[in-house]
Design a protein around this motif. Structure first.
Motif, mmCIF file in Angstrom:
data_model
loop_
_atom_site.group_PDB
_atom_site.id
_atom_site.type_symbol
_atom_site.label_atom_id
_atom_site.label_comp_id
_atom_site.label_asym_id
_atom_site.label_seq_id
_atom_site.Cartn_x
_atom_site.Cartn_y
_atom_site.Cartn_z
ATOM 1 N N GLN A 30 2.341 -7.761 -38.828
ATOM 2 C CA GLN A 30 1.167 -7.418 -38.021
ATOM 3 C C GLN A 30 1.170 -5.930 -37.681
ATOM 4 O OE1 GLN A 30 1.223 -9.902 -34.568
ATOM 5 N NE2 GLN A 30 0.478 -11.685 -35.680
ATOM 6 N N TRP A 31 -0.023 -5.386 -37.574
ATOM 7 C CA TRP A 31 -0.213 -3.987 -37.160
ATOM 8 C C TRP A 31 -0.565 -4.027 -35.680
ATOM 9 C CZ3 TRP A 31 0.918 0.513 -39.334
ATOM 10 C CH2 TRP A 31 0.317 1.690 -38.866
ATOM 11 N N THR A 32 0.448 -3.950 -34.831
ATOM 12 C CA THR A 32 0.225 -4.033 -33.387
ATOM 13 C C THR A 32 -0.169 -2.668 -32.839
ATOM 14 O OG1 THR A 32 2.519 -3.503 -32.863
ATOM 15 C CG2 THR A 32 1.985 -5.851 -33.224
ATOM 16 N N ARG A 35 2.904 -0.417 -32.877
ATOM 17 C CA ARG A 35 3.213 0.065 -34.227
ATOM 18 C C ARG A 35 2.229 1.154 -34.633
ATOM 19 N NH1 ARG A 35 4.757 -5.790 -37.060
ATOM 20 N NH2 ARG A 35 6.735 -5.991 -35.927
#
Length: 156
Positions: A30-32, A35
């Motif tokens: 996932q691209w939080t 991040r």
């Protein structure tokens, strides 16, 4: 292995973050928000940045402290996903401007100013892998670092 020399589009800014996000998501991660902030901070440095440099930049942007340990974990994920590269001799990281393309690392590191340039030369790294294999060694992640002076500092 890819061609010895080929052209890369090198996105910057929001486009680089978009490419990094797509690459990370394709790897199943996932691209939080955290991040994204760490990647954007890393990409904003004009030379290799340590986890502490990145933690400070993100802390300042968020107005709250971000621990370097958290940054290290995310940087390790980025290296594994080819979004960042680790400059071993400096214990620092650079954003990979072309994460969709996998090459072994060759870094030119200036001892005077710290500027680090990443170059791709698959013929050279294939030779390194071949020499390792001939010695009975399985090279998993060759990193070549050449220390010296960049063009700007060499003229000083």
């Amino acid at each position: 292995m890819a061609h010895a020399h080929h052209h890369h589009d090198e996105p910057q800014g929001a486009e680089l973050s978009r490419v990094a996000q797509a690459t990370l998501e394709r790897s199943g991660e996932q691209w939080t928000a955290m991040r994204a902030q760490i990647f954007e901070a890393l990409a904003a440095f004009d030379r290799p940045a340590s986890a502490y440099d990145i933690a400070e930049a993100v802390s300042n942007a968020q107005g709250r402290r971000v621990a370097a340990n958290s940054v290290y974990r995310i940087l390790d994920l980025f290296v594994g996903a080819n979004l960042a590269r680790r400059v071993e001799s400096a214990n620092a990281y650079v954003a990979n401007a072309h994460p969709d393309c996998l090459h072994d690392c060759i870094f030119l590191v200036c001892d005077a100013c710290g500027q680090t340039t990443h170059i791709d030369d698959d013929r050279l790294t294939a030779g390194v892998r071949s020499a390792a294999q001939a010695a009975g060694f399985a090279a998993e992640r060759p990193v070549i670092e050449v220390r010296g002076r960049c063009a700007a500092c060499g003229k000083a």
